[in-house]
Design a protein around this motif. Structure first.
Motif, PDB file in Angstrom:
ATOM      1  N   GLN A  20      72.441 -52.500  53.686  1.00 40.71           N
ATOM      2  CA  GLN A  20      73.277 -53.543  54.257  1.00 40.71           C
ATOM      3  C   GLN A  20      74.747 -53.152  54.129  1.00 40.71           C
ATOM      4  O   GLN A  20      75.122 -52.378  53.265  1.00 40.71           O
ATOM      5  CB  GLN A  20      73.038 -54.874  53.542  1.00 40.71           C
ATOM      6  N   THR A  21      75.589 -53.701  54.984  1.00 42.57           N
ATOM      7  CA  THR A  21      77.018 -53.444  54.889  1.00 42.57           C
ATOM      8  C   THR A  21      77.728 -54.637  54.284  1.00 42.57           C
ATOM      9  O   THR A  21      77.467 -55.780  54.664  1.00 42.57           O
ATOM     10  CB  THR A  21      77.627 -53.137  56.269  1.00 42.57           C
ATOM     11  N   VAL A  22      78.615 -54.389  53.344  1.00 45.42           N
ATOM     12  CA  VAL A  22      79.401 -55.459  52.732  1.00 45.42           C
ATOM     13  C   VAL A  22      80.570 -55.768  53.645  1.00 45.42           C
ATOM     14  O   VAL A  22      81.298 -54.884  54.062  1.00 45.42           O
ATOM     15  CB  VAL A  22      79.912 -55.038  51.344  1.00 45.42           C
ATOM     16  N   GLU A  23      80.755 -57.034  53.969  1.00 43.54           N
ATOM     17  CA  GLU A  23      81.744 -57.450  54.953  1.00 43.54           C
ATOM     18  C   GLU A  23      82.961 -58.078  54.281  1.00 43.54           C
ATOM     19  O   GLU A  23      82.884 -59.141  53.672  1.00 43.54           O
ATOM     20  CB  GLU A  23      81.103 -58.460  55.906  1.00 43.54           C
ATOM     21  N   ARG A  24      84.062 -57.393  54.382  1.00 47.62           N
ATOM     22  CA  ARG A  24      85.373 -57.859  53.947  1.00 47.62           C
ATOM     23  C   ARG A  24      85.522 -58.010  52.446  1.00 47.62           C
ATOM     24  O   ARG A  24      86.472 -57.516  51.879  1.00 47.62           O
ATOM     25  CB  ARG A  24      85.761 -59.182  54.615  1.00 47.62           C
ATOM     26  N   LYS A  25      84.645 -58.683  51.732  1.00 47.66           N
ATOM     27  CA  LYS A  25      84.895 -58.912  50.316  1.00 47.66           C
ATOM     28  C   LYS A  25      83.639 -59.298  49.560  1.00 47.66           C
ATOM     29  O   LYS A  25      82.656 -59.771  50.138  1.00 47.66           O
ATOM     30  CB  LYS A  25      85.944 -60.010  50.130  1.00 47.66           C
ATOM     31  N   ILE A  26      83.705 -59.065  48.256  1.00 51.92           N
ATOM     32  CA  ILE A  26      82.704 -59.596  47.329  1.00 51.92           C
ATOM     33  C   ILE A  26      83.444 -60.551  46.406  1.00 51.92           C
ATOM     34  O   ILE A  26      84.517 -60.253  45.930  1.00 51.92           O
ATOM     35  CB  ILE A  26      82.016 -58.503  46.516  1.00 51.92           C
ATOM     36  N   ILE A  27      82.849 -61.676  46.144  1.00 52.55           N
ATOM     37  CA  ILE A  27      83.490 -62.682  45.308  1.00 52.55           C
ATOM     38  C   ILE A  27      82.866 -62.665  43.925  1.00 52.55           C
ATOM     39  O   ILE A  27      81.652 -62.675  43.790  1.00 52.55           O
ATOM     40  CB  ILE A  27      83.339 -64.061  45.950  1.00 52.55           C
ATOM     41  N   VAL A  28      83.733 -62.654  42.921  1.00 56.88           N
ATOM     42  CA  VAL A  28      83.269 -62.670  41.539  1.00 56.88           C
ATOM     43  C   VAL A  28      83.845 -63.903  40.853  1.00 56.88           C
ATOM     44  O   VAL A  28      85.068 -64.068  40.800  1.00 56.88           O
ATOM     45  CB  VAL A  28      83.705 -61.395  40.791  1.00 56.88           C
ATOM     46  N   GLU A  29      82.948 -64.769  40.336  1.00 53.80           N
ATOM     47  CA  GLU A  29      83.396 -65.948  39.587  1.00 53.80           C
ATOM     48  C   GLU A  29      82.230 -66.506  38.795  1.00 53.80           C
ATOM     49  O   GLU A  29      81.082 -66.463  39.242  1.00 53.80           O
ATOM     50  CB  GLU A  29      83.970 -67.023  40.525  1.00 53.80           C
ATOM     51  N   ASN A  30      82.540 -67.042  37.613  1.00 46.91           N
ATOM     52  CA  ASN A  30      81.519 -67.616  36.728  1.00 46.91           C
ATOM     53  C   ASN A  30      80.385 -66.630  36.469  1.00 46.91           C
ATOM     54  O   ASN A  30      79.204 -67.001  36.453  1.00 46.91           O
ATOM     55  CB  ASN A  30      80.971 -68.923  37.318  1.00 46.91           C
TER      56      ASN A  30
END
Length: 272
Positions: A20-30
């Motif tokens: 799969q391709t990661v689109e624009r960003k990965i979010i990291v929280e909690n």
């Protein structure tokens, strides 16, 4: 679903993860991460999420009723997560998709695995999905010029408002929607050579160009930051760790590692 899964990991060049391709960003929280991939045939998105110490191959997946166009010079999928809601710009090429109504609100607990739905159903949902408000920044660009040249945009939630940066013909403007009205500053002349990203870090909103130029967004204007990022988003991605407020650059996401191992072993800090 999951609570406050939030943001960031921005990719300029979509990076491959387990096919799969990661689109624009990965979010990291909690201690969780989230990212989106876009299918290059049907344009629709898939939301991936999991724990920072889990193998990326074990990520849970949900079909997204939103996506982007698959034109040659396209804008990466624009999305943000706040608590249990995704805010996304559905810019798919479809005769029934009104781009004036493209800013969507999507409840995360409404998302289904692909095994429980179909592409046609998800496309139909994306067109009928509840919108946040009319996409006034896009309408303003369309009124100014019938030609889209270096036309890019991104949107995030910051300070309880929806913020959007949008460019065309080497001019960029900053907008925000306060829940009632759109507000905007003046058009700013700026050489835009590719997609850009806006993100929040430690109560400050930033604009990052594809060549690594960094700007601070302040009162609907942009101000260049006296900091060299030394990154090229053509060959890597950005990790925005909202748990720590730190921003990282990663040349390649290694799907054999956990997200935590990718951050600790392979990335470098560019904003703290």
């Amino acid at each position: 679903m999951f609570k406050s899964i939030l943001l960031i990991l921005s990719v300029v060049l979509s990076m491959n993860v387990s096919g799969q391709t990661v689109e624009r960003k990965i979010i990291v929280e909690n201690n969780k991460y989230a990212y989106v991939s876009i299918d290059n045939e049907h344009q629709m998105g898939t939301l991936f999420f999991g724990g920072l110490n889990d193998s990326l191959s074990r990520a849970e997946k949900r079909a997204l009723p939103a996506g982007r166009s698959i034109e040659v010079q396209t804008n990466p999928f624009s999305w943000d997560l706040v608590n249990d809601t995704m805010y996304a710009i559905n810019f798919i090429n479809h005769p029934l998709n009104d781009r004036a109504e493209s800013i969507k609100k999507i409840a995360l607990d409404s998302l289904k695995p692909w095994s429980e739905t179909t592409v046609l159903d998800i496309i139909d949902q994306s067109i009928d999905q509840e919108m946040l408000t009319y996409n006034q920044p896009y309408l303003a660009i369309a009124e100014q010029s019938k030609y889209l040249n270096h036309f890019y945009f991104d949107g995030v939630i910051f300070d309880d408002k929806y913020w959007m940066a949008i460019s065309n013909n080497d001019k960029i403007s900053i907008w925000n929607y306060d829940g009632v009205n759109w507000n905007t500053g003046m058009d700013i002349s700026l050489k835009i050579s590719g997609p850009f990203w806006i993100f929040e870090s430690k109560n400050t909103l930033y604009l990052l160009l594809i060549d690594g130029q960094l700007f601070k967004i302040d009162d609907l204007l942009i101000k260049e930051v006296d900091q060299v990022t030394n990154v090229s988003l053509n060959i890597g991605l950005i990790i925005d760790n909202r748990d720590t407020g730190e921003i990282y650059f990663l040349e390649q996401l290694n799907s054999a590692l956990t997200m935590n191992e990718n951050i600790k072993q392979l990335s470098k800090k560019i904003l703290n």
